[in-house]
Enzyme design. Structure first.
Site, PDB file in Angstrom:
ATOM      1  N   TYR A  91     -15.939   3.303  15.191  1.00 18.82           N
ATOM      2  CA  TYR A  91     -16.841   2.249  14.742  1.00 18.82           C
ATOM      3  C   TYR A  91     -18.098   2.577  15.324  1.00 18.82           C
ATOM      4  O   TYR A  91     -19.216   1.950  15.247  1.00 18.82           O
ATOM      5  CB  TYR A  91     -16.381   1.236  15.530  1.00 18.82           C
ATOM      6  CG  TYR A  91     -15.184   0.461  15.255  1.00 18.82           C
ATOM      7  CD1 TYR A  91     -15.200  -0.063  13.875  1.00 18.82           C
ATOM      8  CD2 TYR A  91     -13.783   0.709  15.797  1.00 18.82           C
ATOM      9  CE1 TYR A  91     -13.664  -0.482  13.405  1.00 18.82           C
ATOM     10  CE2 TYR A  91     -12.476   0.252  15.560  1.00 18.82           C
ATOM     11  CZ  TYR A  91     -12.634  -0.237  14.249  1.00 18.82           C
ATOM     12  OH  TYR A  91     -11.273  -0.721  13.713  1.00 18.82           O
ATOM     13  N   TYR A 465     -13.027  -7.522  10.591  1.00 16.26           N
ATOM     14  CA  TYR A 465     -12.631  -7.818  12.065  1.00 16.26           C
ATOM     15  C   TYR A 465     -13.520  -7.135  13.034  1.00 16.26           C
ATOM     16  O   TYR A 465     -13.843  -7.673  14.200  1.00 16.26           O
ATOM     17  CB  TYR A 465     -11.150  -7.167  12.168  1.00 16.26           C
ATOM     18  CG  TYR A 465     -10.688  -6.354  13.249  1.00 16.26           C
ATOM     19  CD1 TYR A 465     -10.410  -6.991  14.534  1.00 16.26           C
ATOM     20  CD2 TYR A 465     -10.509  -5.057  13.215  1.00 16.26           C
ATOM     21  CE1 TYR A 465      -9.872  -6.239  15.547  1.00 16.26           C
ATOM     22  CE2 TYR A 465     -10.085  -4.420  14.005  1.00 16.26           C
ATOM     23  CZ  TYR A 465      -9.812  -4.627  15.190  1.00 16.26           C
ATOM     24  OH  TYR A 465      -9.416  -3.753  16.283  1.00 16.26           O
ATOM     25  N   ARG A 466     -14.098  -6.052  12.645  1.00 16.93           N
ATOM     26  CA  ARG A 466     -14.960  -5.063  13.525  1.00 16.93           C
ATOM     27  C   ARG A 466     -15.530  -4.308  12.622  1.00 16.93           C
ATOM     28  O   ARG A 466     -15.526  -4.260  11.351  1.00 16.93           O
ATOM     29  CB  ARG A 466     -14.126  -4.228  14.003  1.00 16.93           C
ATOM     30  CG  ARG A 466     -14.531  -3.857  15.544  1.00 16.93           C
ATOM     31  CD  ARG A 466     -13.006  -3.519  16.179  1.00 16.93           C
ATOM     32  NE  ARG A 466     -13.540  -2.508  17.310  1.00 16.93           N
ATOM     33  CZ  ARG A 466     -12.601  -1.778  18.160  1.00 16.93           C
ATOM     34  NH1 ARG A 466     -11.355  -2.119  17.975  1.00 16.93           N
ATOM     35  NH2 ARG A 466     -12.863  -1.019  19.054  1.00 16.93           N
TER      36      ARG A 466
HETATM   37  C1  LIG Z   1      -7.448   7.660  16.409  1.00 16.99           C
HETATM   38  C2  LIG Z   1      -8.038   6.267  17.060  1.00 16.99           C
HETATM   39  C3  LIG Z   1      -6.830   5.316  17.054  1.00 16.99           C
HETATM   40  C4  LIG Z   1      -7.598   3.832  17.661  1.00 16.99           C
HETATM   41  N1  LIG Z   1      -6.672   3.104  17.643  1.00 16.99           N
HETATM   42  C5  LIG Z   1      -7.295   1.872  18.501  1.00 16.99           C
HETATM   43  C6  LIG Z   1      -6.544   0.690  18.740  1.00 16.99           C
HETATM   44  O1  LIG Z   1      -5.051   0.753  18.779  1.00 16.99           O
HETATM   45  N2  LIG Z   1      -6.777  -0.511  18.992  1.00 16.99           N
HETATM   46  C7  LIG Z   1      -8.191  -0.753  19.201  1.00 16.99           C
HETATM   47  O2  LIG Z   1      -8.573  -1.697  19.506  1.00 16.99           O
HETATM   48  N3  LIG Z   1      -9.186   0.349  18.971  1.00 16.99           N
HETATM   49  C8  LIG Z   1      -8.476   1.651  18.418  1.00 16.99           C
HETATM   50  N4  LIG Z   1      -9.549   2.578  18.306  1.00 16.99           N
HETATM   51  C9  LIG Z   1     -11.008   2.190  18.417  1.00 16.99           C
HETATM   52  C10 LIG Z   1     -11.869   2.693  19.458  1.00 16.99           C
HETATM   53  O3  LIG Z   1     -11.452   3.852  19.977  1.00 16.99           O
HETATM   54  C11 LIG Z   1     -10.997   1.823  21.032  1.00 16.99           C
HETATM   55  O4  LIG Z   1     -11.051   0.551  20.495  1.00 16.99           O
HETATM   56  C12 LIG Z   1     -11.662   1.952  22.114  1.00 16.99           C
HETATM   57  O5  LIG Z   1     -11.077   1.283  23.043  1.00 16.99           O
HETATM   58  C13 LIG Z   1     -13.434   1.622  22.216  1.00 16.99           C
HETATM   59  O6  LIG Z   1     -14.023   2.243  23.183  1.00 16.99           O
HETATM   60  P1  LIG Z   1     -14.471   1.646  24.557  1.00 16.99           P
HETATM   61  O7  LIG Z   1     -13.418   0.644  24.993  1.00 16.99           O
HETATM   62  O8  LIG Z   1     -14.988   2.989  25.188  1.00 16.99           O
HETATM   63  O9  LIG Z   1     -15.707   0.654  24.030  1.00 16.99           O
HETATM   64  P2  LIG Z   1     -17.195   0.872  24.028  1.00 16.99           P
HETATM   65  O10 LIG Z   1     -17.828   2.143  23.247  1.00 16.99           O
HETATM   66  O11 LIG Z   1     -17.595   1.058  25.356  1.00 16.99           O
HETATM   67  O12 LIG Z   1     -17.727  -0.368  23.370  1.00 16.99           O
HETATM   68  C14 LIG Z   1     -17.326  -0.948  22.381  1.00 16.99           C
HETATM   69  C15 LIG Z   1     -18.295  -2.059  21.833  1.00 16.99           C
HETATM   70  O13 LIG Z   1     -18.632  -3.071  22.727  1.00 16.99           O
HETATM   71  C16 LIG Z   1     -20.020  -2.988  23.239  1.00 16.99           C
HETATM   72  N5  LIG Z   1     -20.103  -3.071  24.558  1.00 16.99           N
HETATM   73  C17 LIG Z   1     -19.403  -2.272  25.461  1.00 16.99           C
HETATM   74  N6  LIG Z   1     -19.487  -2.568  26.817  1.00 16.99           N
HETATM   75  C18 LIG Z   1     -20.220  -3.550  26.782  1.00 16.99           C
HETATM   76  C19 LIG Z   1     -20.880  -4.476  27.849  1.00 16.99           C
HETATM   77  N7  LIG Z   1     -20.622  -4.351  29.158  1.00 16.99           N
HETATM   78  N8  LIG Z   1     -21.576  -5.572  27.426  1.00 16.99           N
HETATM   79  C20 LIG Z   1     -21.965  -5.798  26.097  1.00 16.99           C
HETATM   80  N9  LIG Z   1     -21.604  -5.090  25.151  1.00 16.99           N
HETATM   81  C21 LIG Z   1     -20.519  -3.877  25.419  1.00 16.99           C
HETATM   82  C22 LIG Z   1     -20.380  -1.828  22.719  1.00 16.99           C
HETATM   83  O14 LIG Z   1     -22.000  -1.626  22.392  1.00 16.99           O
HETATM   84  C23 LIG Z   1     -19.614  -1.357  21.508  1.00 16.99           C
HETATM   85  O15 LIG Z   1     -20.179  -1.887  20.493  1.00 16.99           O
HETATM   86  C24 LIG Z   1      -9.019   3.675  18.017  1.00 16.99           C
HETATM   87  C25 LIG Z   1      -9.638   4.862  17.732  1.00 16.99           C
HETATM   88  C26 LIG Z   1      -9.337   6.100  17.108  1.00 16.99           C
HETATM   89  C27 LIG Z   1     -10.353   7.310  16.946  1.00 16.99           C
END
Ligand SMILES: Cc1cc2nc3c(=O)[nH]c(=O)nc-3n(C[C@H](O)[C@H](O)[C@H](O)COP(=O)(O)OP(=O)(O)OC[C@H]3O[C@@H](n4cnc5c(N)ncnc54)[C@H](O)[C@@H]3O)c2cc1C
Length: 524
Positions: A91, A465-466
């Site tokens: 994303y 959804y996203r």
């Molecule tokens: C192979 C693969 C499999 C995956 N499987 C899944 C899965 O099973 N389920 C799933 O949900 N996702 C999945 N993902 C997507 C993603 O990797 C995860 O959702 C991951 O947990 C998101 O990264 P993060 O928690 O570091 O979020 P971040 O990168 O920190 O943030 C996510 C979003 O929220 C915003 N944000 C973050 N923190 C804050 C804050 N404190 N205040 C305001 N806005 C904020 C950011 O701007 C960004 O848009 C997958 C990805 C890959 C590559």
């Protein structure tokens, strides 16, 4: 020194602001040189990642520093893009929607408080699923986490982007409770019962007194979340991880309908339904079956089904409780699903404390580092997701997916279907465009096909959804009721709460007044 500056900000003004950031967070926690900025570009970006590149990053360690940073950013008109884990791969990773934004990296904020009796934790943004899991293990807690596939993401980032997991707590948007938020002007507030000093129900009852506002901070650019309550599932006495299969393509119709009914009746917890090809990505590689460009031919897929003795669709879920509860639920579910001719299934049973097989760990509240479909192709695997929400209705899902397979085939992509039935009546249809990141032609195709997938969903009046950074404006543009009344509502909130438009401009297609012309595609 960074090559990109925030729009309308001179190098001298930017440098001055950075000096003020350094005074708040310490010199070593403000980065502006190109090498240090590399991890803040999207490693899966389908094109030139410099299209979404930050001007710098600042990494505060506590809420007071976050407040200080936002006050300075507001004064200097510097746009700020908040990330918690920054691992939002598929994303956009940690990259900002608008180039020149300063990434507010909250990774260093790692405090965890656990309430065993009430089964919840309060976490700061830098807490990853691995961190929370390890913390619970160290204190011999009875509580589980519900991780998404790669456990390196943060609990707050994943939840704010409405992420999904695999256990009974799979819908992360239903299992968080209570937010602490810093607004664009640096002011601090707590939502729900947390609006009252020291209220012991902050992480227990999310509504508070008056309108509920928690949802305003998910997929949002109205505030920076600095703490969040998350409900945790007590480790069950026993559990079973169940994998079922149905043989034919058209069996997805009764499969979806049966699962929906079992979910509405509260017999079955969340499940994932996948097509044959999605299941194959962890068992084999494309090259072993198909040489050359384009999607794998339908006849080859049929041949693989015979070889692997697998059905056209799989359904996977965990059942949790004491032995009697698990056995009774399994009996009802098997009886209902066995009405589909050829349904087969396998249940692996565990008692609390048993060693869990690698493939079942996500259903046992244990984070893993797994990248699923990326090893299917040759080259440098990456993927981008356009994931519509469908009604959990068999015929609808079948017709929609059949057309989508054809569309993807025309563009040379294999169709990996995952359906997350995280709440009983909906199917979150994540269908990754898997591509070789080192191949510019494939990158170009991902961009155009992704946009077509969004338009294809809109033909069925479906929204996403996203959204990936490259799709956010287009995806937001599909929500057109009342001449985009909802979008205008978001914009009114944005203009009131963040008049200078410094918080994550462009996120989810919401731009501040001064930048609305920046909206790409889908503009209304
Ligand atoms: C192979 C693969 C499999 C995956 N499987 C899944 C899965 O099973 N389920 C799933 O949900 N996702 C999945 N993902 C997507 C993603 O990797 C995860 O959702 C991951 O947990 C998101 O990264 P993060 O928690 O570091 O979020 P971040 O990168 O920190 O943030 C996510 C979003 O929220 C915003 N944000 C973050 N923190 C804050 C804050 N404190 N205040 C305001 N806005 C904020 C950011 O701007 C960004 O848009 C997958 C990805 C890959 C590559």
């Amino acid at each position: 020194m960074s090559t990109v500056l925030p729009p309308g900000v001179s190098r001298a003004a930017f440098n001055k602001a950075c000096e003020e950031f350094r005074a708040i967070v310490g010199r070593e926690w403000v980065f502006t040189d190109e090498t240090a900025l590399a991890p803040y570009r999207d490693p899966y970006y389908p094109g030139d990642p410099m299209e979404h590149t930050p001007s710098g990053t600042v990494a505060p360690i506590n809420v007071e520093q976050v407040q200080g940073v936002l006050k300075v950013a507001n004064r200097h008109g510097i746009p700020v893009w908040a990330v918690s884990g920054g691992k939002n791969f598929a994303y956009g990773g940690a990259a900002p929607a608008m180039s020149g934004s300063l990434v507010l990296d909250l990774n260093r904020m790692k405090k965890i408080e656990v309430n065993e009796e009430m089964a919840y934790a309060i976490v700061e943004p830098g807490v990853t699923y691995f961190d929370l899991f390890n913390h619970l293990q160290e204190r011999k807690s009875r509580l589980w986490v519900d991780p998404p596939q790669p456990g390196w993401g943060s609990v707050i980032g994943n939840t704010l982007d409405r992420g999904l997991g695999y256990t009974a707590y799979a819908d992360h948007s239903s299992s968080y409770c209570g937010l602490e938020v810093v607004l664009a002007d640096g002011s601090l507030m707590r939502t729900g019962m947390g609006a009252q000093e020291d209220n012991p129900t902050w992480a227990l009852y999310r509504y508070g007194f008056g309108p509920g506002v928690d949802g305003l901070f998910q997929q949002s650019n109205l505030g920076v979340v600095t703490r969040m309550g998350v409900w945790l599932m007590p480790a069950p006495e026993t559990f079973a991880v169940v994998q079922g299969w149905v043989p034919n393509e058209a069996d997805v119709i009764p499969l979806i309908d049966t699962v929906r009914e079992l979910r509405i009746a509260d017999v079955m917890p969340p499940s994932t339904i996948t097509n044959f090809l999605r299941g194959m990505t962890s068992a084999t590689t494309k090259a072993q079956w198909h040489k050359g460009e384009g999607a794998i031919p339908a006849e080859t897929v049929e041949r693989m089904k015979v070889e692997f003795k697998r059905g056209s669709w799989g359904v996977r879920f965990g059942l949790y409780g004491n032995e009697d509860v698990v056995a009774a639920k399994l009996k009802v579910i098997n009886a209902e699903l066995s009405k589909i001719q050829g349904y087969t299934s396998k249940a692996t049973r565990y008692k609390r404390g048993d060693k869990v097989a690698g493939g079942d760990l996500l259903w046992a509240g244990t984070p893993v580092l797994s990248f699923g479909s990326l090893s299917w192709i040759e080259g440098v695997g990456a993927h981008v997701d356009q994931s519509p929400i469908l009604p959990m209705s068999g015929q609808f899902v079948h017709d929609f997916l059949r057309e989508k397979t054809e569309l993807l085939r025309q563009h040379g992509f294999d169709h990996f279907v995952s359906i997350f039935n995280t709440s009983p009546r909906i199917a979150v249809n994540t269908a990754s465009l898997v591509f070789d990141k080192s191949n510019p032609e494939q990158q170009r195709r991902v961009l155009t096909t992704g946009h077509e997938l969004i338009r294809h969903a809109a033909k069925y009046h479906l929204g996403m959804y996203r959204g990936h950074l490259v799709d956010m404006d287009l995806a937001a543009g599909q929500f057109n009721f009342g001449n985009h009344a909802m979008q205008r509502f978001y914009e009114r909130l944005k203009d009131t709460l963040d008049p200078k438009g410094i918080l994550s401009p462009g996120k989810q297609g919401v731009w501040p007044k001064s930048l609305r012309t920046a909206r790409k595609g889908g503009a209304r």
